[in-house]
Design a protein around this motif. Structure first.
Motif, short mmCIF file in Angstrom:
data_model
loop_
_atom_site.label_atom_id
_atom_site.label_comp_id
_atom_site.label_asym_id
_atom_site.label_seq_id
_atom_site.Cartn_x
_atom_site.Cartn_y
_atom_site.Cartn_z
N ILE A 102 44.69 4.94 3.96
CA ILE A 102 44.27 3.91 4.11
C ILE A 102 43.22 3.40 3.12
O ILE A 102 42.05 4.40 3.32
N LEU A 103 43.20 2.75 1.97
CA LEU A 103 41.93 2.57 1.20
C LEU A 103 41.38 1.18 1.53
O LEU A 103 41.70 0.18 1.02
N ASP A 104 40.21 1.26 2.22
CA ASP A 104 39.43 0.22 2.36
C ASP A 104 38.52 -0.11 1.08
O ASP A 104 37.75 0.94 0.48
N PHE A 105 38.32 -1.27 0.64
CA PHE A 105 37.53 -1.59 -0.41
C PHE A 105 37.17 -3.08 -0.61
O PHE A 105 37.69 -3.86 0.14
N GLU A 106 35.92 -3.19 -1.28
CA GLU A 106 35.50 -4.55 -1.47
C GLU A 106 35.48 -4.92 -3.14
O GLU A 106 35.39 -3.94 -3.66
N ALA A 107 35.82 -6.07 -3.23
CA ALA A 107 35.84 -6.12 -4.88
C ALA A 107 34.72 -7.32 -5.30
O ALA A 107 34.68 -8.31 -4.38
N SER A 108 34.52 -7.27 -6.46
CA SER A 108 33.64 -8.35 -7.02
C SER A 108 34.41 -9.69 -7.75
O SER A 108 33.83 -10.53 -7.91
N ASN A 109 35.43 -9.57 -7.30
CA ASN A 109 36.54 -10.59 -7.94
C ASN A 109 37.65 -10.77 -7.25
O ASN A 109 38.32 -9.90 -6.83
N PRO A 110 38.02 -11.95 -6.80
CA PRO A 110 39.27 -12.07 -5.80
C PRO A 110 40.49 -11.87 -6.48
O PRO A 110 41.68 -11.91 -5.85
#
Length: 431
Positions: free
Chosen positions: A298-306
């Protein structure tokens, strides 16, 4: 993930796979005051000018007065697939739609936002072929083309606010035409006269909005233009709609074609696993090997752009930015140490405390201080002692092919406990 009304960076924290549903984001900026502008991008995945413009409105504008709601990725699956619509044209599903249609829930959800009492004006962003002209000039410039125009379904609408559709569209067109890059790019009003019985246009998002008492407009940029030029014209139009509605804003980039290009391509990144890893994406290599992925896959990530997403196929994780594939990560599955840590670096002779997930700027050399709690692996660096701490390392001592970026300036420093991955730090040499 819910978005704050004052959030500047739109953040996605979801794992996308080839078979699941790609939910769109609703990003609320400013403060609801019963006079909200709803901007929709990405209804068709082969029109990047539209969805990138909506994403920049979400990430590079501050709304200081009024309210703007933004859907930058309405048909996210279509965007990822680089398709007009894998399940048919979504912009023809707003009149009647079977509950069995794969996009039924998406359509119902966006309809609920259009009908919301706060929303008073809707703009749907598109990229169209050629250059719309009221009279025929040639095949590329004619009434049969859709690029470079402001679209209305009818001249007027009997509603309390913004019912003067033609007059508003005229204002938008006049403003855009004062700021053209080339005379060929001239905008015109395109009245489709849907109300007079155009059966195809009756199925569209804007006509649904009109039938629910909302002023609605389409904005088309030409597919003959490169993407950042399309975005420039979409943003010009959106700024005029905000002006008309009394919405105040601050822009965070130089409003030229060059400035728009930089805003699209610079300062985009993803952060993974509670910021243990941060990857800048503007110049990322197309393929990174042996990338530490949590063993549960499972790759949990946050992104700077939707518009950023990660799609998994077997042990390859592909990073998408809209309909562009930026990079592929080949997984090196690891157990993860959940602790957050600070370690010590000597950067150009100066001692620094550095947190996992940081990017460290280096002019000449860096040294990773020994820490008995960790084993350190500087990817691309080798020496006879097989020890990579307490050694001053210059850029030319690391194999360029192992850089994170295409320019050969950014390199991975990975930390491990006895049998777990602990975190990553990137060192970025100044060019």
């Amino acid at each position: 993930m819910k978005f704050s009304y004052f959030l500047i960076l739109a953040i996605i924290a979801s794992v996308l796979s080839a078979n699941n549903h790609y939910d769109f984001d609703l990003i609320k900026k400013g403060k609801d005051d019963g006079n909200t502008l709803l901007v929709v991008g990405g209804i068709q995945g082969d029109e990047p000018g539209g969805f990138i413009s909506a994403s920049l409105l979400a990430t590079h504008y501050e709304i200081t007065k009024g309210s703007v709601w933004i859907v930058p990725n309405l048909n996210f699956y279509s965007i990822i697939k680089r398709s007009r619509g894998p399940y048919g044209d979504m912009n023809r599903k707003f009149a009647h739609l079977s509950t069995k249609d794969p996009e039924y829930k998406t359509i119902q959800r966006i309809k609920s936002y259009i009908k919301d009492d706060n929303v008073k004006l809707v703009v749907n962003l598109h990229d169209g072929s050629g250059f719309f002209r009221p009279t025929y000039e040639d095949k590329l410039h004619s009434p049969h083309r859709w690029g470079q125009c402001s679209i209305i379904d009818q001249t007027k609408l009997n509603i309390p606010l913004y019912g003067n559709l033609k007059e508003i569209s005229d204002e938008v067109v006049k403003y855009v035409n004062k700021n053209l890059m080339k005379s060929e790019h001239k905008y015109h009003v395109h009245n489709t006269r849907t109300v007079e019985g155009d059966k195809e246009m009756e199925k569209t998002l804007t006509y649904f909005a009109i039938n629910n008492g909302k002023a609605a407009f389409g904005n088309e940029a030409s597919k003959s233009l490169v993407t950042h030029e399309r975005v420039y014209y979409h943003l010009l139009a959106l700024e005029k709609y905000m002006d008309i509605m009394g919405i105040k804003y601050k822009r965070k980039f130089e409003f030229t074609a060059k400035g728009v290009y930089a805003a699209i391509n610079n300062d985009i990144y993803i952060s993974m696993y509670d910021n243990k890893i941060k990857l800048p994406l503007s110049k990322i290599r197309g393929f990174l090997k042996y990338f530490p992925i949590k063993k549960d896959k499972i790759l949990d990530f946050e992104a700077s752009n939707p518009l950023l997403a990660i799609v998994k196929e077997k042990n390859i994780y592909t990073i998408h930015y809209g309909n562009r594939r930026l990079s592929k990560l080949k997984a090196d599955y690891q157990e993860y140490d959940e602790e957050s840590n600070t370690v010590k670096f000597l950067v150009d002779g100066k001692l620094q405390d550095v947190e996992f997930g940081s990017i460290v700027d280096v002019s000449k050399n860096f040294l990773v201080k020994y820490d008995e709690n960790f084993r350190v692996n500087i990817i691309g660096y080798t020496n006879k002692k097989k020890i990579e701490t307490d050694i001053n390392i210059r850029k030319n001592q690391i194999a360029t092919k192992f850089s994170v970026d295409k320019s050969g300036d950014i390199y991975r420093v990975e930390y491990y406990t006895k049998n777990k991955f602990a975190g990553m730090i990137l060192v970025k040499f100044r060019s």
